[in-house]
Design a protein around this motif. Structure first.
Motif, PDB file in Angstrom:
ATOM      1  N   UNK A   1      33.355  15.401  12.250  1.00 15.19           N
ATOM      2  CA  UNK A   1      33.831  14.622  11.116  1.00 15.19           C
ATOM      3  C   UNK A   1      33.098  15.050   9.859  1.00 15.19           C
ATOM      4  N   UNK A   2      33.655  14.685   8.717  1.00 17.70           N
ATOM      5  CA  UNK A   2      33.099  15.100   7.445  1.00 17.70           C
ATOM      6  C   UNK A   2      31.766  14.420   7.176  1.00 17.70           C
ATOM      7  N   UNK A   3      30.946  15.072   6.352  1.00 17.32           N
ATOM      8  CA  UNK A   3      29.665  14.508   5.958  1.00 17.32           C
ATOM      9  C   UNK A   3      29.316  14.999   4.564  1.00 17.32           C
ATOM     10  N   UNK A   4      28.952  14.064   3.706  1.00 16.73           N
ATOM     11  CA  UNK A   4      28.521  14.425   2.355  1.00 16.73           C
ATOM     12  C   UNK A   4      27.323  15.369   2.451  1.00 16.73           C
ATOM     13  N   UNK A   5      27.302  16.489   1.688  1.00 13.91           N
ATOM     14  CA  UNK A   5      26.244  17.499   1.840  1.00 13.91           C
ATOM     15  C   UNK A   5      24.833  16.960   1.675  1.00 13.91           C
ATOM     16  N   UNK A   6      24.625  15.953   0.826  1.00 15.31           N
ATOM     17  CA  UNK A   6      23.274  15.427   0.634  1.00 15.31           C
ATOM     18  C   UNK A   6      22.736  14.729   1.877  1.00 15.31           C
ATOM     19  N   UNK A   7      23.613  14.445   2.835  1.00 16.56           N
ATOM     20  CA  UNK A   7      23.195  13.763   4.057  1.00 16.56           C
ATOM     21  C   UNK A   7      22.963  14.735   5.213  1.00 16.56           C
ATOM     22  N   UNK A   8      22.816  15.995   4.918  1.00 18.15           N
ATOM     23  CA  UNK A   8      22.584  17.014   5.946  1.00 18.15           C
ATOM     24  C   UNK A   8      21.430  16.671   6.887  1.00 18.15           C
ATOM     25  N   UNK A   9      20.332  16.042   6.413  1.00 25.85           N
ATOM     26  CA  UNK A   9      19.252  15.707   7.355  1.00 25.85           C
ATOM     27  C   UNK A   9      19.671  14.736   8.451  1.00 25.85           C
ATOM     28  N   UNK A  10      20.808  14.070   8.292  1.00 22.13           N
ATOM     29  CA  UNK A  10      21.275  13.120   9.290  1.00 22.13           C
ATOM     30  C   UNK A  10      21.980  13.816  10.458  1.00 22.13           C
ATOM     31  N   UNK A  11      22.073  15.144  10.411  1.00 20.40           N
ATOM     32  CA  UNK A  11      22.687  15.915  11.497  1.00 20.40           C
ATOM     33  C   UNK A  11      21.585  16.439  12.419  1.00 20.40           C
ATOM     34  N   UNK A  12      21.744  16.202  13.707  1.00 21.20           N
ATOM     35  CA  UNK A  12      20.818  16.710  14.710  1.00 21.20           C
ATOM     36  C   UNK A  12      21.546  17.745  15.544  1.00 21.20           C
ATOM     37  N   UNK A  77      18.311   2.216   2.305  1.00 18.70           N
ATOM     38  CA  UNK A  77      17.953   2.946   1.085  1.00 18.70           C
ATOM     39  C   UNK A  77      16.729   3.823   1.301  1.00 18.70           C
ATOM     40  N   UNK A  78      15.709   3.279   1.952  1.00 18.67           N
ATOM     41  CA  UNK A  78      14.487   4.064   2.108  1.00 18.67           C
ATOM     42  C   UNK A  78      14.724   5.261   3.025  1.00 18.67           C
ATOM     43  N   UNK A  79      15.593   5.118   4.017  1.00 20.97           N
ATOM     44  CA  UNK A  79      15.926   6.260   4.871  1.00 20.97           C
ATOM     45  C   UNK A  79      16.615   7.356   4.066  1.00 20.97           C
ATOM     46  N   UNK A  80      17.497   6.958   3.165  1.00 24.48           N
ATOM     47  CA  UNK A  80      18.149   7.937   2.290  1.00 24.48           C
ATOM     48  C   UNK A  80      17.135   8.622   1.379  1.00 24.48           C
ATOM     49  N   UNK A  81      16.186   7.850   0.871  1.00 22.18           N
ATOM     50  CA  UNK A  81      15.164   8.428  -0.007  1.00 22.18           C
ATOM     51  C   UNK A  81      14.281   9.412   0.751  1.00 22.18           C
ATOM     52  N   UNK A  82      13.895   9.074   1.973  1.00 21.73           N
ATOM     53  CA  UNK A  82      13.087   9.985   2.787  1.00 21.73           C
ATOM     54  C   UNK A  82      13.862  11.255   3.093  1.00 21.73           C
ATOM     55  N   UNK A  83      15.141  11.113   3.412  1.00 21.88           N
ATOM     56  CA  UNK A  83      15.968  12.294   3.694  1.00 21.88           C
ATOM     57  C   UNK A  83      16.038  13.221   2.485  1.00 21.88           C
ATOM     58  N   UNK A  84      15.930  12.663   1.307  1.00 19.00           N
ATOM     59  CA  UNK A  84      15.998  13.482   0.098  1.00 19.00           C
ATOM     60  C   UNK A  84      14.675  14.187  -0.192  1.00 19.00           C
ATOM     61  N   UNK A  85      13.557  13.471  -0.047  1.00 18.34           N
ATOM     62  CA  UNK A  85      12.272  14.062  -0.443  1.00 18.34           C
ATOM     63  C   UNK A  85      11.605  14.845   0.683  1.00 18.34           C
ATOM     64  N   UNK A  86      11.889  14.491   1.934  1.00 11.57           N
ATOM     65  CA  UNK A  86      11.296  15.195   3.076  1.00 11.57           C
ATOM     66  C   UNK A  86      12.327  15.317   4.192  1.00 11.57           C
ATOM     67  N   UNK A  87      13.362  16.110   3.988  1.00 10.59           N
ATOM     68  CA  UNK A  87      14.446  16.181   4.992  1.00 10.59           C
ATOM     69  C   UNK A  87      13.966  16.537   6.384  1.00 10.59           C
ATOM     70  N   UNK A  88      12.925  17.362   6.456  1.00  8.50           N
ATOM     71  CA  UNK A  88      12.408  17.769   7.761  1.00  8.50           C
ATOM     72  C   UNK A  88      11.715  16.615   8.489  1.00  8.50           C
ATOM     73  N   UNK A  89      11.405  15.539   7.766  1.00  9.44           N
ATOM     74  CA  UNK A  89      10.733  14.388   8.357  1.00  9.44           C
ATOM     75  C   UNK A  89      11.701  13.220   8.605  1.00  9.44           C
ATOM     76  N   UNK A  90      12.979  13.420   8.305  1.00 10.27           N
ATOM     77  CA  UNK A  90      13.915  12.298   8.399  1.00 10.27           C
ATOM     78  C   UNK A  90      13.933  11.677   9.777  1.00 10.27           C
TER      79      UNK A  90
END
Length: 204
Positions: A1-12, A77-90
């Motif tokens: 399914x589609x995923x907004x590119x900024x949410x790439x860290x949410x893919x495993x 919100x904080x999960x989104x913020x972490x995904x943005x600043x430290x995607x490898x730590x999401x």
């Protein structure tokens, strides 16, 4: 399914994998915590780092905001913020937030202001993402536009909520296999159940 590119860290797993598990979770839902921990132990090792289904199955973590819980917006919100600043730590933070969810349940958080709740969430994140990220995390979670304009991650939060609504997802956790709701998947599933499910679904 589609995923907004900024949410790439949410893919495993490998984003190009042909099969997809969409896993809708709320950070203040006890069953979502159970699903996360069972998935972390039983499925994640299979779809990453040379596991049996690496390159065949990917998982997308979908945020399922449940507004009857007063802090649900803030924890997502904080999960989104972490995904943005430290995607490898999401993912590490995702698991930590799930396992620290009781501090953000309705009664423990009832006397905190939204700002105090965000401060506690940032404090939870800093041991994982590093103290040097405190300023940028705080900035991402601060209201600083119009009086009703939200934070820097509000647009991403809107995307996740709209995605759930248009796909008629109502409860957490809900799991989709290749775009269809898989009602048989339970938060209680462990290695045995997940292994049997994937064996029956991944045929190539």
């Amino acid at each position: 399914m589609a995923l907004q590119p900024t949410l790439r860290p949410f893919v495993l797993g490998n984003p190009a994998a042909p099969h997809t598990l969409d896993i809708f979770l709320d950070y203040v839902c006890p069953f979502s915590r159970k699903m996360t921990n069972n998935f972390n132990a039983s499925v994640k090792p299979l779809i990453e780092n040379g596991g049996k289904y690496d390159g065949k199955v990917k998982a997308i973590i979908r945020q399922q905001v449940q507004p009857w819980h007063g802090t649900s917006t803030y924890v997502h919100e904080v999960a989104l913020a972490v995904a943005r600043v430290s995607p490898e730590k999401f993912w590490e933070f995702h698991v930590a937030l799930m396992n620290g969810q009781e501090d953000f349940f309705d009664i423990p958080s009832s006397n905190r202001t939204p700002t105090q709740t965000r401060v506690k969430l940032i404090e939870l994140a800093l041991p994982i993402v590093g103290e040097d990220k405190k300023e940028v995390l705080t900035d991402l979670l601060t209201h600083k536009t119009t009086p009703n304009g939200g934070t820097a991650v509000t647009d991403e939060l809107k995307y996740t909520i709209k995605f759930s609504r248009q796909n008629s997802i109502h409860v957490s956790p809900t799991v989709l296999w290749d775009g269809l709701v898989a009602n048989d998947i339970s938060s209680s599933w462990g290695e045995k159940e997940w292994t049997a499910f994937l064996k029956s679904k991944v045929l190539i």
